[in-house]
Design an enzyme around this catalytic site. Structure first.
Site, PDB file in Angstrom:
ATOM      1  N   LYS A 266       0.816  -1.222   0.000  1.00 32.38           N
ATOM      2  CA  LYS A 266       0.000   0.000   0.000  1.00 32.38           C
ATOM      3  C   LYS A 266       0.847   1.268   0.000  1.00 32.38           C
ATOM      4  O   LYS A 266       0.424   2.293  -0.524  1.00 32.38           O
ATOM      5  CB  LYS A 266      -0.959  -0.008   1.180  1.00 32.38           C
TER       6      LYS A 266
ATOM      7  N   GLU B 127     -10.510   6.327   3.211  1.00 25.79           N
ATOM      8  CA  GLU B 127     -11.416   5.376   3.830  1.00 25.79           C
ATOM      9  C   GLU B 127     -10.563   4.196   4.281  1.00 25.79           C
ATOM     10  O   GLU B 127      -9.509   3.951   3.734  1.00 25.79           O
ATOM     11  CB  GLU B 127     -12.447   4.894   2.809  1.00 25.79           C
TER      12      GLU B 127
ATOM     13  N   SER C 258       1.783  -9.809  -0.717  1.00 29.04           N
ATOM     14  CA  SER C 258       1.411  -8.390  -0.665  1.00 29.04           C
ATOM     15  C   SER C 258       1.732  -7.736   0.665  1.00 29.04           C
ATOM     16  O   SER C 258       1.927  -6.526   0.735  1.00 29.04           O
ATOM     17  CB  SER C 258      -0.075  -8.228  -0.990  1.00 29.04           C
TER      18      SER C 258
HETATM   19  C1  LIG Z   1      -5.106  -4.044   1.459  1.00 27.72           C
HETATM   20  C2  LIG Z   1      -4.394  -5.304   1.228  1.00 27.72           C
HETATM   21  C3  LIG Z   1      -4.760  -6.193   0.195  1.00 27.72           C
HETATM   22  C4  LIG Z   1      -5.947  -5.990  -0.702  1.00 27.72           C
HETATM   23  O1  LIG Z   1      -5.925  -4.855  -1.485  1.00 27.72           O
HETATM   24  P1  LIG Z   1      -5.644  -4.885  -3.052  1.00 27.72           P
HETATM   25  O2  LIG Z   1      -6.010  -3.505  -3.458  1.00 27.72           O
HETATM   26  O3  LIG Z   1      -6.518  -5.925  -3.668  1.00 27.72           O
HETATM   27  O4  LIG Z   1      -4.204  -5.180  -3.232  1.00 27.72           O
HETATM   28  C5  LIG Z   1      -3.983  -7.327   0.000  1.00 27.72           C
HETATM   29  N1  LIG Z   1      -2.937  -7.612   0.789  1.00 27.72           N
HETATM   30  C6  LIG Z   1      -2.565  -6.797   1.802  1.00 27.72           C
HETATM   31  C7  LIG Z   1      -1.389  -7.173   2.642  1.00 27.72           C
HETATM   32  C8  LIG Z   1      -3.275  -5.616   2.051  1.00 27.72           C
HETATM   33  O5  LIG Z   1      -2.893  -4.813   3.042  1.00 27.72           O
END
Ligand SMILES: *Cc1c(COP(=O)(O)O)cnc(C)c1O
Length: 396
Positions: A87, A109, A376
């Site tokens: 993010k 948000e 992610s």
């Molecule tokens: C917020 C988040 C997601 C989901 O958001 P996307 O916009 O689909 O990437 C996935 N993995 C993590 C670790 C997150 O913090």
């Protein structure tokens, strides 16, 4: 003013109150300028490197690869970024655009609080004011993240409208923006919302695949055969896909939250089960009830618990370029445990959805083929809920 294509196939667009149109036009103008401005790009990449800690590793998961016995598995380690997820890439980019527009206040948000924390972080860094809208119910479930945002200097505003959940927080943020656009920038947390947000988030997150492409070529001399990423709103997935969209040999897979199962009422698998609609400023796929109301969604993973999906993913599914699969809570939790034991990595429960699909996919592929799975985020935040899921009490 430049002409832009606001759509991805039939999806996307700008479905917002008239009062916000001038803001979207101004935003699009600076976004188009910034794209080709070397000074903007240099500043963006300097902050990615010096503040977020990029490039992130492309790590060969040798233990998993041996254990599964199919394709070679590489992990793109977004969990190693500052604040522990992908993010940060997006908030740095959007905050730079906000500054270029002369805005002094960021609003966002947040559901579980992850995007709120990322926005509060960048607001602190840039010396901007910050307000984060969060469903009342979510503020009670996520007290630690509420305190974290306050610590970073943000104001957290509980939203009681609707169900007091993420979608209601988006509506409250849009309403704030419509009134305060003079000094306020709405920093959206995923590849969703009215144009140009999905395209902006695509660009800022594409650093994931620009890096992974180079890293893979350096490691193996070939492009990967498949990319796997989890999909909430779709920002880490589009960032993971972006550099390969024109390489037809690279298969693209998005893992959605199938919760308690695709055939139950308790999931968040928008592309597997949703239908076309208009919500949060965009035309895309949404989970809706028979009256066209946005359905209540469920996943063990707060970050995947969104009833919509970015319009570019809806288009990639429609064209057949990418494939989207559902991963249940049980499969995600078992992948969370598996990668911890195999590789010594505690991955986010969101990311564990991608890992779960990677386990299935690798088995069907040959040892000379490769997969890049995007991790992610890191999973420290999820340890307590995994324990609870497994019936372990770690409260004292
Ligand atoms: C917020 C988040 C997601 C989901 O958001 P996307 O916009 O689909 O990437 C996935 N993995 C993590 C670790 C997150 O913090």
């Amino acid at each position: 003013m430049q002409e832009v294509d606001n759509r991805f196939g039939e999806f996307g667009g700008q479905f917002v109150p008239e009062a916000l149109m001038p803001e979207l036009i101004r935003l699009n103008n600076v976004f188009q300028e910034a794209k080709t401005d070397p000074a903007f790009q240099a500043e963006f990449h300097r902050l990615l490197n010096e503040y977020a800690g990029r490039p992130s590793l492309l790590y060969f998961a040798e233990n998993m690869t041996k254990d599964i016995g199919g394709a070679q598995i590489y992990l793109k380690r977004e969990d190693l970024n500052h604040t522990g997820a992908h993010k940060i890439n997006n908030v740095i980019g959007q905050a730079l655009l906000a500054r270029r527009l002369g805005k002094t206040r960021l609003i966002a948000e947040t559901g579980a609080g992850q995007h709120g924390v990322a926005t509060a972080t960048i607001a602190a860094y840039f010396g901007m004011k910050c307000a984060v809208y969060m469903g009342k119910e979510d503020t009670e479930r996520q007290k630690l993240n509420v305190f974290r945002m306050q610590l970073l200097g943000a104001e957290v505003i509980p939203v009681t409208d609707g169900q007091g959940l993420l979608k209601d927080a988006v509506n409250a943020a849009l309403a704030d923006w419509a009134v305060n656009a003079q000094d306020t920038f709405y920093l959206i947390g995923s590849a969703v919302g009215p144009a140009p947000y999905p395209a902006m988030v695509h660009d800022f997150q594409s650093v994931i695949s620009t890096e992974s492409r180079e890293q893979m070529l350096a490691a193996t001399g070939k492009l990967p055969d498949a990319i796997v990423a989890c999909c909430g709103g779709g920002s880490n997935a589009i960032g993971s896909f972006a550099a390969y969209l024109n390489d037809p040999t690279v298969k693209l897979y998005g893992a959605e939250a199938a919760g308690e199962g695709l055939n139950t009422m308790h999931h968040a698998a928008t592309l597997s089960k949703g239908s076309t609609g208009i919500f949060h400023g965009m035309k895309s796929k949404f989970l809706q009830d028979q009256d066209g109301q946005i359905a209540k969604v469920y996943s063990i993973s707060a970050g995947l618990d969104y009833p919509g999906i970015g319009p570019e993913h809806a288009a990639l599914q429609a064209s057949g370029r990418a494939t989207y699969v559902g991963i249940t809570d049980e499969e995600a939790v078992s992948a969370f445990e598996y990668i911890a034991k195999q590789e010594g990595i505690i991955a986010a429960i969101e990311s564990s959805h991608a890992i779960a699909y990677t386990r299935k996919l690798a088995k069907q592929m040959r040892p000379d083929q490769t997969i890049i799975c995007t991790v992610s985020g890191r999973g420290d935040k999820d340890v307590a809920s995994i324990a609870k899921y497994r019936g372990v009490d770690i409260d004292d």
